[in-house]
Enzyme design. Structure first.
Site, PDB file in Angstrom:
ATOM      1  N   ARG A 140      13.538  20.382  23.485  1.00  0.00           N
ATOM      2  CA  ARG A 140      14.620  21.335  23.778  1.00  0.00           C
ATOM      3  C   ARG A 140      15.968  20.625  23.970  1.00  0.00           C
ATOM      4  O   ARG A 140      16.080  19.728  24.796  1.00  0.00           O
ATOM      5  CB  ARG A 140      14.273  22.151  25.030  1.00  0.00           C
ATOM      6  N   CYS A 184       8.405  31.128  32.161  1.00  0.00           N
ATOM      7  CA  CYS A 184       8.426  29.767  32.694  1.00  0.00           C
ATOM      8  C   CYS A 184       9.077  29.819  34.067  1.00  0.00           C
ATOM      9  O   CYS A 184       9.936  30.666  34.327  1.00  0.00           O
ATOM     10  CB  CYS A 184       9.253  28.888  31.753  1.00  0.00           C
ATOM     11  N   CYS A 226       6.244  21.819  31.039  1.00  0.00           N
ATOM     12  CA  CYS A 226       7.580  21.590  30.500  1.00  0.00           C
ATOM     13  C   CYS A 226       8.175  20.463  31.317  1.00  0.00           C
ATOM     14  O   CYS A 226       8.415  20.620  32.519  1.00  0.00           O
ATOM     15  CB  CYS A 226       8.426  22.862  30.629  1.00  0.00           C
ATOM     16  N   CYS A 270      19.339  15.164  44.699  1.00  0.00           N
ATOM     17  CA  CYS A 270      19.466  14.830  43.269  1.00  0.00           C
ATOM     18  C   CYS A 270      20.959  14.665  42.926  1.00  0.00           C
ATOM     19  O   CYS A 270      21.733  15.625  43.067  1.00  0.00           O
ATOM     20  CB  CYS A 270      18.837  15.923  42.413  1.00  0.00           C
ATOM     21  N   CYS A 315      23.006  17.239  40.815  1.00  0.00           N
ATOM     22  CA  CYS A 315      22.785  18.672  40.951  1.00  0.00           C
ATOM     23  C   CYS A 315      23.820  19.417  41.799  1.00  0.00           C
ATOM     24  O   CYS A 315      23.981  19.133  42.994  1.00  0.00           O
ATOM     25  CB  CYS A 315      21.398  18.943  41.510  1.00  0.00           C
ATOM     26  N   CYS A 367      13.038  31.591  31.622  1.00  0.00           N
ATOM     27  CA  CYS A 367      12.738  30.575  32.625  1.00  0.00           C
ATOM     28  C   CYS A 367      13.471  30.877  33.936  1.00  0.00           C
ATOM     29  O   CYS A 367      14.696  31.031  33.959  1.00  0.00           O
ATOM     30  CB  CYS A 367      13.161  29.209  32.103  1.00  0.00           C
ATOM     31  N   CYS A 418      19.971  23.759  48.323  1.00  0.00           N
ATOM     32  CA  CYS A 418      18.748  22.946  48.231  1.00  0.00           C
ATOM     33  C   CYS A 418      18.845  21.698  49.112  1.00  0.00           C
ATOM     34  O   CYS A 418      19.869  21.013  49.120  1.00  0.00           O
ATOM     35  CB  CYS A 418      18.514  22.544  46.772  1.00  0.00           C
TER      36      CYS A 418
HETATM   37  N1  SAM Z   1      14.613  22.624  42.156  1.00  0.00           N
HETATM   38  C1  SAM Z   1      13.711  22.514  41.083  1.00  0.00           C
HETATM   39  C2  SAM Z   1      13.515  21.116  40.617  1.00  0.00           C
HETATM   40  O1  SAM Z   1      14.335  20.263  40.860  1.00  0.00           O
HETATM   41  O2  SAM Z   1      12.485  20.866  39.963  1.00  0.00           O
HETATM   42  C3  SAM Z   1      14.057  23.390  39.899  1.00  0.00           C
HETATM   43  C4  SAM Z   1      15.488  23.583  39.441  1.00  0.00           C
HETATM   44  S1  SAM Z   1      16.328  22.106  38.848  1.00  0.00           S
HETATM   45  C5  SAM Z   1      17.999  22.660  38.811  1.00  0.00           C
HETATM   46  C6  SAM Z   1      15.773  21.945  37.169  1.00  0.00           C
HETATM   47  C7  SAM Z   1      16.276  20.778  36.357  1.00  0.00           C
HETATM   48  O3  SAM Z   1      17.606  21.009  35.932  1.00  0.00           O
HETATM   49  C8  SAM Z   1      16.376  19.419  37.033  1.00  0.00           C
HETATM   50  O4  SAM Z   1      15.159  18.762  37.112  1.00  0.00           O
HETATM   51  C9  SAM Z   1      17.323  18.679  36.113  1.00  0.00           C
HETATM   52  O5  SAM Z   1      16.608  17.972  35.133  1.00  0.00           O
HETATM   53  C10 SAM Z   1      18.161  19.795  35.484  1.00  0.00           C
HETATM   54  N2  SAM Z   1      19.573  19.693  35.920  1.00  0.00           N
HETATM   55  C11 SAM Z   1      20.055  20.010  37.132  1.00  0.00           C
HETATM   56  N3  SAM Z   1      21.382  19.754  37.218  1.00  0.00           N
HETATM   57  C12 SAM Z   1      21.740  19.237  36.015  1.00  0.00           C
HETATM   58  C13 SAM Z   1      22.968  18.750  35.484  1.00  0.00           C
HETATM   59  N4  SAM Z   1      24.083  18.728  36.220  1.00  0.00           N
HETATM   60  N5  SAM Z   1      22.997  18.308  34.217  1.00  0.00           N
HETATM   61  C14 SAM Z   1      21.856  18.326  33.468  1.00  0.00           C
HETATM   62  N6  SAM Z   1      20.671  18.764  33.918  1.00  0.00           N
HETATM   63  C15 SAM Z   1      20.596  19.202  35.176  1.00  0.00           C
HETATM   64  C1  DTB Z   2      15.984  21.885  32.248  1.00  0.00           C
HETATM   65  O1  DTB Z   2      15.501  20.797  31.929  1.00  0.00           O
HETATM   66  N1  DTB Z   2      17.253  22.221  32.107  1.00  0.00           N
HETATM   67  C2  DTB Z   2      17.528  23.549  32.655  1.00  0.00           C
HETATM   68  C3  DTB Z   2      16.092  24.034  32.992  1.00  0.00           C
HETATM   69  N2  DTB Z   2      15.296  22.879  32.787  1.00  0.00           N
HETATM   70  C4  DTB Z   2      15.814  24.662  34.293  1.00  0.00           C
HETATM   71  C5  DTB Z   2      18.495  23.519  33.763  1.00  0.00           C
HETATM   72  C6  DTB Z   2      19.819  22.881  33.423  1.00  0.00           C
HETATM   73  C7  DTB Z   2      20.721  23.004  34.586  1.00  0.00           C
HETATM   74  C8  DTB Z   2      22.102  22.479  34.328  1.00  0.00           C
HETATM   75  C9  DTB Z   2      22.976  22.535  35.535  1.00  0.00           C
HETATM   76  C10 DTB Z   2      23.250  23.919  36.078  1.00  0.00           C
HETATM   77  O2  DTB Z   2      23.567  24.848  35.300  1.00  0.00           O
HETATM   78  O3  DTB Z   2      23.204  24.071  37.293  1.00  0.00           O
HETATM   79 FE1  SF4 Z   3      17.295  20.870  44.458  1.00  0.00          FE
HETATM   80 FE2  SF4 Z   3      18.891  20.576  42.357  1.00  0.00          FE
HETATM   81 FE3  SF4 Z   3      17.213  18.634  43.014  1.00  0.00          FE
HETATM   82 FE4  SF4 Z   3      16.227  20.954  42.007  1.00  0.00          FE
HETATM   83  S1  SF4 Z   3      17.521  19.469  40.943  1.00  0.00           S
HETATM   84  S2  SF4 Z   3      15.440  19.795  43.772  1.00  0.00           S
HETATM   85  S3  SF4 Z   3      17.725  22.392  42.872  1.00  0.00           S
HETATM   86  S4  SF4 Z   3      18.934  19.351  44.258  1.00  0.00           S
END
Ligand code: SAM
Ligand code: DTB
Ligand code: SF4
Length: 322
Positions: free
Chosen positions: A262, A130, A190, A58, A61, A98, A54
């Site tokens: 959740r 979702c 959501c 973030c 992430c 989802c 990506c």
């Molecule tokens: N790329 C899209 C976005 O950012 O909206 C969708 C996927 S993203 C991985 C979905 C959500 O996962 C993020 O908005 C964040 O709140 C959660 N998330 C990602 N990495 C995480 C982490 N290390 N710990 C907790 N939540 C996480």
């Molecule tokens: C949300 O709020 N939590 C989920 C779902 N929406 C998509 C994702 C959590 C991701 C945690 C880090 C990972 O497994 O990469």
């Molecule tokens: Fe990309 Fe992760 Fe940010 Fe979603 S949360 S936009 S997958 S860097």
């Protein structure tokens, strides 16, 4: 009395965070029982349909291409692979499925057409379907709605003030624009965030204040506890005290009584007792299955055992929107 309120002030939200824990717990549990069957927990299963690579930054992430994590970039999964996963999830008691893609935003291309097919077919299986695909415009949201999408996940992640310290490649307002497009298309929203990224209590209050003053409230509010993924800027972040996490769940329940709250990422680092407290305070859903998107989640049999010990039942899917 069952009434939703959309004009919460920040001071009111702050005051809830300042309540003694058991006073807050009493209020949250009372409201929870008024609005929801107290013994129901919704099981949601995640599928990472497009892993890694990506372009966003973030800080939490593991799928951001710029950080050296152990997550490899993979192509979009095939429709049949995702349908198999959805079928298994349903057999195991999940009522919501989802699909997440590590995209900055949706593009109008063949990959999106493929995602629309996944949405159509998962919806036909009677699951709440979702998706979380990054930013979408009005037209894309409408196409998702037409395909039968039940919910779109797009988190604000944290407070407007703290946001800049976590993400620089897109703004808080852009998040809100996507949420508006989703709402306008008639898809349920959501939207939640992540706790434990170094924010203060006032940021957690501000994040919930943004959500609770949306009219209507997001139907689903995921509260994630940061999963500290090696290679990300937040890998060495201090742990958030579990009671600060639990307080946030309780305040979310009080502010948005009708929404699903959740207990999302971070459960592998939580005791069974902490999770039970989260359910008592109003959380009524978990992610179910041994993986979230890229990081571990409790084993399905451990979760089944926990629900059994607590006398909780999986909640059935709500009727599809189309
Ligand atoms: N790329 C899209 C976005 O950012 O909206 C969708 C996927 S993203 C991985 C979905 C959500 O996962 C993020 O908005 C964040 O709140 C959660 N998330 C990602 N990495 C995480 C982490 N290390 N710990 C907790 N939540 C996480
Ligand atoms: C949300 O709020 N939590 C989920 C779902 N929406 C998509 C994702 C959590 C991701 C945690 C880090 C990972 O497994 O990469
Ligand atoms: Fe990309 Fe992760 Fe940010 Fe979603 S949360 S936009 S997958 S860097």
């Amino acid at each position: 009395m069952k009434e939703l309120k959309y004009d919460w002030t920040k001071a009111e939200v702050d005051a809830l965070f300042e309540l003694p824990f058991f006073e807050l717990a009493h209020q949250a549990q009372t409201i929870h029982r008024l609005w929801h069957p107290a013994s129901e927990i919704q099981l949601c299963t995640l599928s990472n349909i497009k892993q890694g690579g990506c372009p966003e930054d973030c800080a939490y992430c593991p799928q951001a291409a710029r950080y050296h994590t152990d997550v490899e970039a993979e192509p979009l999964l095939s429709v049949s692979t995702v349908l198999d996963q959805a079928r298994i999830a349903k057999e195991h008691g999940a009522s919501r499925f989802c699909m997440g893609a590590a995209w900055r935003h949706v593009r109008d291309n063949e990959e999106f057409d493929q995602v629309l097919s996944m949405v159509r077919e998962v919806a036909d299986m009677g699951l709440e379907v979702c998706a979380t695909l990054g930013m979408v415009n009005n037209d894309q949201a409408q196409r998702l709605a037409d395909a039968g999408l039940y919910a779109y996940n797009h988190n604000i992640d944290t407070s407007p003030d703290f946001y800049d310290q976590i993400i620089s490649t897109r703004t808080f307002d852009e998040r809100i624009e996507t949420l508006q497009a989703v709402r306008d298309a008639g898809i349920t929203v959501c939207c939640g965030g992540i706790l434990g990224m170094g924010e203060e209590t006032t940021d957690r209050a501000a994040m919930l204040h943004v959500l609770a003053t949306m009219d209507p409230h997001p139907e689903s509010v995921p509260i994630n506890r940061l999963v500290k993924a090696p290679g990300t800027p937040l890998e060495d972040q201090d742990d958030l005290d579990i009671f600060d996490f639990l307080r946030t769940i309780a305040v979310a329940r009080i502010l948005m009584p009708g929404s699903m709250v959740r207990l999302a990422a971070g459960r592998t680092e939580m005791s069974r007792e902490a999770q039970a407290l989260a359910f008592l305070l109003g959380a009524n859903s978990i992610f179910y299955g041994e993986k979230l998107l890229t990081t571990p989640n409790p084993e399905a049999n451990e979760d089944r055992e926990l629900l059994e010990v607590l006398g909780l039942e999986p909640r059935l899917a709500q009727p599809p929107t189309r």
